[in-house]
Design a protein around this motif. Structure first.
Motif, PDB file in Angstrom:
ATOM      1  N   SER A  28      17.881  -2.302  -3.025  1.00  0.00           N
ATOM      2  CA  SER A  28      18.235  -0.525  -3.234  1.00  0.00           C
ATOM      3  C   SER A  28      16.487  -0.032  -3.334  1.00  0.00           C
ATOM      4  N   HIS A  29      15.542  -0.730  -3.731  1.00  0.00           N
ATOM      5  CA  HIS A  29      13.640  -0.473  -4.149  1.00  0.00           C
ATOM      6  C   HIS A  29      13.508  -0.126  -2.493  1.00  0.00           C
ATOM      7  N   SER A  30      13.762  -1.229  -1.452  1.00  0.00           N
ATOM      8  CA  SER A  30      13.209  -1.592  -0.816  1.00  0.00           C
ATOM      9  C   SER A  30      12.875  -1.047   0.464  1.00  0.00           C
ATOM     10  N   LYS A  31      11.590  -0.793   0.335  1.00  0.00           N
ATOM     11  CA  LYS A  31      10.679   0.671   1.386  1.00  0.00           C
ATOM     12  C   LYS A  31      11.343  -0.234   2.751  1.00  0.00           C
ATOM     13  N   SER A  32      11.815  -1.379   3.259  1.00  0.00           N
ATOM     14  CA  SER A  32      11.765  -1.779   4.616  1.00  0.00           C
ATOM     15  C   SER A  32      12.480  -0.936   5.309  1.00  0.00           C
ATOM     16  N   PRO A  33      13.932   0.416   4.815  1.00  0.00           N
ATOM     17  CA  PRO A  33      14.937   1.052   5.753  1.00  0.00           C
ATOM     18  C   PRO A  33      13.395   2.384   5.684  1.00  0.00           C
ATOM     19  N   PHE A  34      12.922   3.104   5.309  1.00  0.00           N
ATOM     20  CA  PHE A  34      12.048   3.719   5.785  1.00  0.00           C
ATOM     21  C   PHE A  34      11.516   3.108   7.022  1.00  0.00           C
ATOM     22  N   ILE A  35      10.767   2.171   6.734  1.00  0.00           N
ATOM     23  CA  ILE A  35       9.299   1.708   7.428  1.00  0.00           C
ATOM     24  C   ILE A  35      10.250   1.750   9.244  1.00  0.00           C
ATOM     25  N   HIS A  36      11.212   0.782   8.667  1.00  0.00           N
ATOM     26  CA  HIS A  36      11.872   0.496  10.806  1.00  0.00           C
ATOM     27  C   HIS A  36      12.502   1.597  11.651  1.00  0.00           C
ATOM     28  N   GLY A  80     -17.190  -5.796  -9.880  1.00  0.00           N
ATOM     29  CA  GLY A  80     -18.367  -5.692  -8.403  1.00  0.00           C
ATOM     30  C   GLY A  80     -17.889  -5.415  -6.968  1.00  0.00           C
ATOM     31  N   ALA A  81     -16.485  -5.533  -7.272  1.00  0.00           N
ATOM     32  CA  ALA A  81     -15.863  -5.912  -5.730  1.00  0.00           C
ATOM     33  C   ALA A  81     -16.221  -4.448  -4.723  1.00  0.00           C
ATOM     34  N   ALA A  82     -16.904  -5.524  -3.338  1.00  0.00           N
ATOM     35  CA  ALA A  82     -17.092  -3.581  -2.877  1.00  0.00           C
ATOM     36  C   ALA A  82     -16.014  -3.096  -1.876  1.00  0.00           C
ATOM     37  N   ARG A  83     -14.930  -4.304  -2.013  1.00  0.00           N
ATOM     38  CA  ARG A  83     -13.528  -3.639  -1.227  1.00  0.00           C
ATOM     39  C   ARG A  83     -12.525  -3.868  -1.975  1.00  0.00           C
ATOM     40  N   ILE A  84     -11.583  -3.417  -2.327  1.00  0.00           N
ATOM     41  CA  ILE A  84     -10.165  -3.607  -3.069  1.00  0.00           C
ATOM     42  C   ILE A  84      -9.270  -3.182  -2.035  1.00  0.00           C
ATOM     43  N   ALA A  85      -8.836  -4.180  -1.731  1.00  0.00           N
ATOM     44  CA  ALA A  85      -6.950  -3.423  -0.602  1.00  0.00           C
ATOM     45  C   ALA A  85      -5.917  -4.290  -1.614  1.00  0.00           C
ATOM     46  N   ASP A  86      -4.598  -3.203  -1.740  1.00  0.00           N
ATOM     47  CA  ASP A  86      -4.150  -3.671  -1.955  1.00  0.00           C
ATOM     48  C   ASP A  86      -3.169  -4.384  -0.629  1.00  0.00           C
ATOM     49  N   GLY A  96       1.371  -0.558  -5.224  1.00  0.00           N
ATOM     50  CA  GLY A  96       1.604   0.165  -6.095  1.00  0.00           C
ATOM     51  C   GLY A  96       1.211  -0.547  -7.793  1.00  0.00           C
ATOM     52  N   LYS A  97       2.366  -0.111  -8.327  1.00  0.00           N
ATOM     53  CA  LYS A  97       2.170  -0.991  -9.747  1.00  0.00           C
ATOM     54  C   LYS A  97       1.248  -2.035 -10.738  1.00  0.00           C
ATOM     55  N   ALA A  98       2.127  -2.797  -9.171  1.00  0.00           N
ATOM     56  CA  ALA A  98       1.586  -4.417  -9.760  1.00  0.00           C
ATOM     57  C   ALA A  98       0.329  -4.798  -9.194  1.00  0.00           C
ATOM     58  N   HIS A  99      -0.432  -3.635  -9.047  1.00  0.00           N
ATOM     59  CA  HIS A  99      -1.497  -4.109  -7.713  1.00  0.00           C
ATOM     60  C   HIS A  99      -2.758  -3.661  -9.014  1.00  0.00           C
ATOM     61  N   GLU A 100      -2.610  -3.140  -9.830  1.00  0.00           N
ATOM     62  CA  GLU A 100      -3.285  -2.478 -11.331  1.00  0.00           C
ATOM     63  C   GLU A 100      -3.847  -3.751 -12.022  1.00  0.00           C
ATOM     64  N   ALA A 142      -0.044   2.054  11.427  1.00  0.00           N
ATOM     65  CA  ALA A 142      -1.620   3.478  11.141  1.00  0.00           C
ATOM     66  C   ALA A 142      -0.587   4.698  10.619  1.00  0.00           C
ATOM     67  N   THR A 143       0.415   4.971  11.232  1.00  0.00           N
ATOM     68  CA  THR A 143       0.732   6.621  11.286  1.00  0.00           C
ATOM     69  C   THR A 143       2.268   6.375   9.246  1.00  0.00           C
ATOM     70  N   VAL A 144       2.731   5.234   9.438  1.00  0.00           N
ATOM     71  CA  VAL A 144       3.699   5.016   8.573  1.00  0.00           C
ATOM     72  C   VAL A 144       3.265   4.871   7.545  1.00  0.00           C
ATOM     73  N   LEU A 145       2.030   3.259   7.647  1.00  0.00           N
ATOM     74  CA  LEU A 145       1.221   3.879   6.236  1.00  0.00           C
ATOM     75  C   LEU A 145       0.732   4.552   5.024  1.00  0.00           C
ATOM     76  N   ALA A 146      -0.017   5.723   6.263  1.00  0.00           N
ATOM     77  CA  ALA A 146      -0.511   6.709   5.669  1.00  0.00           C
ATOM     78  C   ALA A 146       0.368   7.321   5.442  1.00  0.00           C
ATOM     79  N   GLU A 147       1.603   7.536   5.587  1.00  0.00           N
ATOM     80  CA  GLU A 147       2.894   8.793   4.932  1.00  0.00           C
ATOM     81  C   GLU A 147       3.457   7.705   3.588  1.00  0.00           C
ATOM     82  N   LEU A 148       2.852   6.149   3.279  1.00  0.00           N
ATOM     83  CA  LEU A 148       3.670   5.640   1.960  1.00  0.00           C
ATOM     84  C   LEU A 148       2.451   5.760   1.705  1.00  0.00           C
ATOM     85  N   ARG A 149       1.283   6.065   1.526  1.00  0.00           N
ATOM     86  CA  ARG A 149       0.585   6.006   0.758  1.00  0.00           C
ATOM     87  C   ARG A 149       0.685   7.338   0.246  1.00  0.00           C
ATOM     88  N   ALA A 150       1.406   8.534   0.784  1.00  0.00           N
ATOM     89  CA  ALA A 150       0.497   9.924   0.749  1.00  0.00           C
ATOM     90  C   ALA A 150       2.091  10.202   0.055  1.00  0.00           C
TER      91      ALA A 150
END
Ligand SMILES: NC(=O)c1ccc[n+]([C@@H]2O[C@H](COP(=O)([O-])OP(=O)(O)OC[C@H]3O[C@@H](n4cnc5c(N)ncnc54)[C@H](OP(=O)(O)O)[C@@H]3O)[C@@H](O)[C@H]2O)c1
Length: 270
Positions: A12-20, A231-237, A217-221, A261-269
């Motif tokens: 039920s937590h899956s983001k796949s229905p939104f993305i697809h 001292g990473a110059a770039r950190i990505a999840d 998400g929280k698991a990335h923290e 890009a649009t879907v990724l931006a929407e998920l981040r927002a």
């Protein structure tokens, strides 16, 4: 209308229905996509049922990624190497298994994160299912060195042996990394979900280096905090990987690669 779904438990937590759903809108595809909860013991029976009901394809999430491979008529080479299936495509008599995680991972690094791998010393921490899925495409990017590290030596050694035809992977334990420096460090452990990072020895990131986490998400923290301390110059999840692997699955089903890009931006927002 063609029917698709993500299958898992819990799901039920899956983001796949939104993305697809967003991909389908953007590309004008006539399709539906839902989340279906399937218990492990019911997997074989439900897959046969869903085939009879006319479903066209599935994304597969935990805990079915390994078990579903045994229920496929055919399994792609990359899914065999990964040892896991995350995408099912309908065939006349059953299901064909594939794995879009690795392609999603390198696409995200390249397109969304600007992290190059060619000629770099790359360290992957954790030798579980997700690590196996990214190794072949990672080798394809031609790093100067690819090191796979785990708590004990057996899994990395076994994987390095298995991947020999694809390229050289150096197997290590976390403790034995002491004194090494890497340009790109990829976290493929699941410990962020429990709120911690595996114990790693001292500085491991070269100046100007980048850190990438498959978790989001929280698991990335926990990994993000460790990467900052390095001292990473770039950190990505791994949110971009999630969207990119979904785009690969979508293209396999529908023959059209959606813009991400649009879907990724929407998920981040969100
Ligand atoms: N962004 C995406 O699209 C995407 C896709 C797939 C997976 N993921 C994420 O990737 C992560 C790994 O998934 P997975 O399927 O590979 O899981 P997995 O097969 O269960 O592997 C878990 C890994 O975590 C390590 N680990 C577990 N408990 C540990 C502990 N107490 N101390 C140190 N290390 C520990 C294991 O290390 P050892 O090797 O030392 O045993 C193993 O390598 C998860 O967070 C998952 O959500 C993201």
């Amino acid at each position: 209308m063609d029917r698709y779904a993500v299958i898992g438990s819990p799901v039920s937590h899956s983001k796949s229905p939104f993305i697809h759903g967003r991909f389908a809108e953007a590309t004008g595809q006539s399709m539906s996509y839902e989340a279906l909860e399937i218990a492990p013991e019911a997997l074989a029976e439900r897959l046969a049922q869903l085939h009879a009901e006319g479903y066209r394809g599935f994304n597969v999430t935990l805990p079915h990624k390994l078990a579903v491979a045994r229920l496929c008529g055919q399994v792609s080479e990359r899914a065999q190497l990964a040892g896991a299936v995350n995408t099912l495509l309908r065939t006349e008599g059953g299901w064909q298994g594939d794995n879009s995680d690795g392609e999603g991972f390198v696409t995200d690094l390249r397109r969304n994160c600007g992290i190059g791998l060619a000629g770099k010393r790359v360290l992957v921490i954790g030798a579980g299912g997700a690590a196996r899925g990214i190794l072949q495409p990672l080798l394809g990017e031609k790093p100067a060195e690819l090191v796979l590290s785990s708590r004990n030596p057996w899994k990395p050694e076994e994987i390095a042996e298995q991947f020999k035809p694809q390229g050289r992977i150096t197997p290590r334990t976390h403790a034995s990394l002491k004194g090494d420096l890497y340009d790109v460090i990829v976290n493929a452990t699941s410990t962020g979900h429990q709120g911690f990072m595996p114990k790693l020895p001292g500085p491991l990131l070269a100046p100007g280096g980048a850190c990438y986490d498959l978790s989001y998400g929280k698991a990335h923290e926990p990994f993000a905090a460790w990467a900052r301390a390095q001292g990473a110059a770039r950190i990505a999840d791994g949110l971009g990987m999630l969207v990119e692997q979904a785009a690969v699955s979508f293209a396999l089903w529908r023959g059209v690669r959606p813009e991400t890009a649009t879907v990724l931006a929407e998920l981040r927002a969100a």
